[in-house]
Design an enzyme around this catalytic site. Structure first.
Site, short mmCIF file in Angstrom:
data_model
loop_
_atom_site.label_atom_id
_atom_site.label_comp_id
_atom_site.label_asym_id
_atom_site.label_seq_id
_atom_site.Cartn_x
_atom_site.Cartn_y
_atom_site.Cartn_z
N GLU A 105 0.80 -1.23 0.00
CA GLU A 105 0.00 0.00 0.00
C GLU A 105 0.83 1.28 0.00
O GLU A 105 0.77 2.08 0.95
CB GLU A 105 -0.94 0.00 1.21
CG GLU A 105 -1.87 -1.20 1.22
CD GLU A 105 -2.92 -1.15 2.33
OE1 GLU A 105 -2.74 -0.37 3.28
OE2 GLU A 105 -3.91 -1.88 2.24
N GLU A 124 -5.31 -8.78 0.64
CA GLU A 124 -5.90 -8.44 1.94
C GLU A 124 -7.37 -8.11 1.75
O GLU A 124 -7.75 -7.45 0.77
CB GLU A 124 -5.26 -7.18 2.57
CG GLU A 124 -3.93 -7.41 3.24
CD GLU A 124 -3.40 -6.15 3.91
OE1 GLU A 124 -4.21 -5.37 4.46
OE2 GLU A 124 -2.18 -5.95 3.86
C1 FCB Z 1 -4.21 -2.42 5.59
C2 FCB Z 1 -2.80 -2.76 6.05
C3 FCB Z 1 -2.74 -3.87 7.07
C4 FCB Z 1 -3.86 -3.79 8.06
C5 FCB Z 1 -5.21 -3.63 7.38
C6 FCB Z 1 -6.38 -3.57 8.31
O1 FCB Z 1 -4.21 -1.10 5.16
O2 FCB Z 1 -2.01 -3.16 4.95
O3 FCB Z 1 -1.48 -3.82 7.67
O4 FCB Z 1 -3.61 -2.83 9.01
O5 FCB Z 1 -5.18 -2.47 6.60
#
Ligand code: FCB
Length: 387
Positions: free
Chosen positions: A151, A300
């Site tokens: 990110e 994620e």
């Molecule tokens: C993302 C991050 C991860 C975690 C999630 C909830 O932005 O990459 O580390 O904190 O959010």
């Protein structure tokens, strides 16, 4: 109507974590002073136990990050003991038949690197690539997928535009400088890795959101939403589209944009962090990524839900939307839920609970949540019931 949907044959099922959030005992990173994580989940010592959980949940890929400040605690000095630690982790995954997806940069930096100007400094490209080279040389034979940077825009925004995360700066020019350096660093690592190893797969984890105009009849809202989507979702990827083997998507947000850039969500259903739950959004975000013609992993996707009341449906609905995208031709190769276990949610602390597994921070006991068993069934069957 309910129906059973099947995922492609080699679809990968997993979970993701990051070093600072779970390992504990990280003393030399920028975050160590800013927000000490203490023992966190002590994943550093308890990883075998945690890998037993991966097996129990029928997972076949694990995403984690190697901590730069452990491997290179002082500039140019690598700590062989720490490298060995990550090798041991990777060997354990290999023995268990679990693929490894390794992130090189997940928000944290060694203190020495920050003292030298951090990502504002053009030399960050050299620092990061030197560290990355060391990592691939030492661990490359055991890693299936690489994520260079997690990110990048979230990092640059929180650390250099909003001033919330270290080094807590608020400067748009610095923000742009950091982004530029991240783009260059990613490209350099991509080329280095392809030179060093033949069959390497290098990606990046991008936090993309689903943007909509607040009022679809308003031209200004529509233009703002379009611009936001371009800048947040596409700008970075456009610049590295020829230096990426797969795209990692981190999907969490749906944003309704009111001119000029106000986010006004309906928030019908929200998580413990107040984030709106909007599964349909992942379908549109995946459809948008199709244009890059690269394989995609959802690297994620998850929810802060301490009581585990929403997580099961959250997983179900997101997976049904992902399946819908696959049916429409989007090349999604795997899904990695955030997160295996509760952990340090950055400056929000330990209160938000994203884990499939609950952590008791006093005793460090792990307890599998009900929703995790539901996810485990999906992973075992490679299918679920949608509708
Ligand atoms: C993302 C991050 C991860 C975690 C999630 C909830 O932005 O990459 O580390 O904190 O959010």
């Amino acid at each position: 109507m309910e129906k059973s949907v099947k995922f492609p044959k080699d679809f990968l099922w997993g979970v993701a974590t990051s070093a600072y959030q779970v390992e504990g005992g990280i003393e030399n990173a920028d975050w160590s002073k800013f927000y000490p994580a203490g023992k966190a989940c002590d994943h550093y010592h308890l990883y075998e136990k945690d890998f037993d959980l991966l097996e129990k949940l029928n997972l076949n890929v694990y995403r984690f990050s190697v901590e730069w400040s452990r491997i290179e605690p002082k500039e140019g000095e690598f700590d062989g003991k720490e490298v060995k630690h990550y090798r041991k982790m990777l060997l354990s995954l290999q023995r268990r038949g679990i693929k490894a997806m390794v992130t090189l940069h997940h928000f944290t930096n060694p203190l020495w690197m920050i003292e030298k100007g951090g990502w504002e400094n053009k030399k960050s490209i050299f620092y990061f690539s030197r560290f990355s080279k060391k990592v691939i040389q030492e661990l490359g034979d055991l890693v299936d997928f690489w994520i260079t940077i997690n990110e990048p825009l979230i990092y640059a925004k929180a650390s250099y535009a909003k001033g919330r995360w270290p080094p807590q700066k608020k400067n748009l020019l610095l923000f742009l400088k950091v982004v530029k350096n991240q783009i260059r660093a990613h490209k350099k690592v991509y080329y280095d890795f392809h030179r060093i190893r033949k069959k390497v797969r290098v990606g990046l984890a991008k936090n993309n959101s689903f943007f909509e105009p607040f009022n679809s009849k308003s031209l200004l809202d529509r233009l703002s939403s379009r611009f936001a989507a371009y800048f947040w979702n596409n700008f970075f990827l456009n610049r590295i589209r020829n230096q990426i083997d797969f795209i990692g998507l981190n999907y969490y947000f749906h944003n309704k944009i009111k001119f000029p850039f106000h986010i006004e969500n309906e928030n019908k259903v929200i998580s413990d962090l107040g984030w709106e739950i909007f599964p349909e959004g992942i379908y549109y975000v995946l459809k948008d990524l199709e244009k890059y013609k690269k394989p995609i992993f959802v690297t994620e996707n998850g929810i802060a839900d301490a009581k585990d009341v929403f997580r099961k449906d959250f997983i179900k609905e997101h997976l049904c939307q992902i399946h819908r995208a696959i049916k429409k031709g989007v090349d999604v190769k795997g899904y990695l839920h955030w997160s295996l276990m509760d952990n340090l949610e950055w400056d929000s602390g330990f209160a938000p609970r994203f884990g499939l597994v609950k952590i008791n921070y006093e005793t460090l006991e792990r307890e599998i949540r009900k929703s995790a068993f539901y996810y485990a069934e999906i992973c075992k069957n490679n299918s679920l019931i949608c509708g």
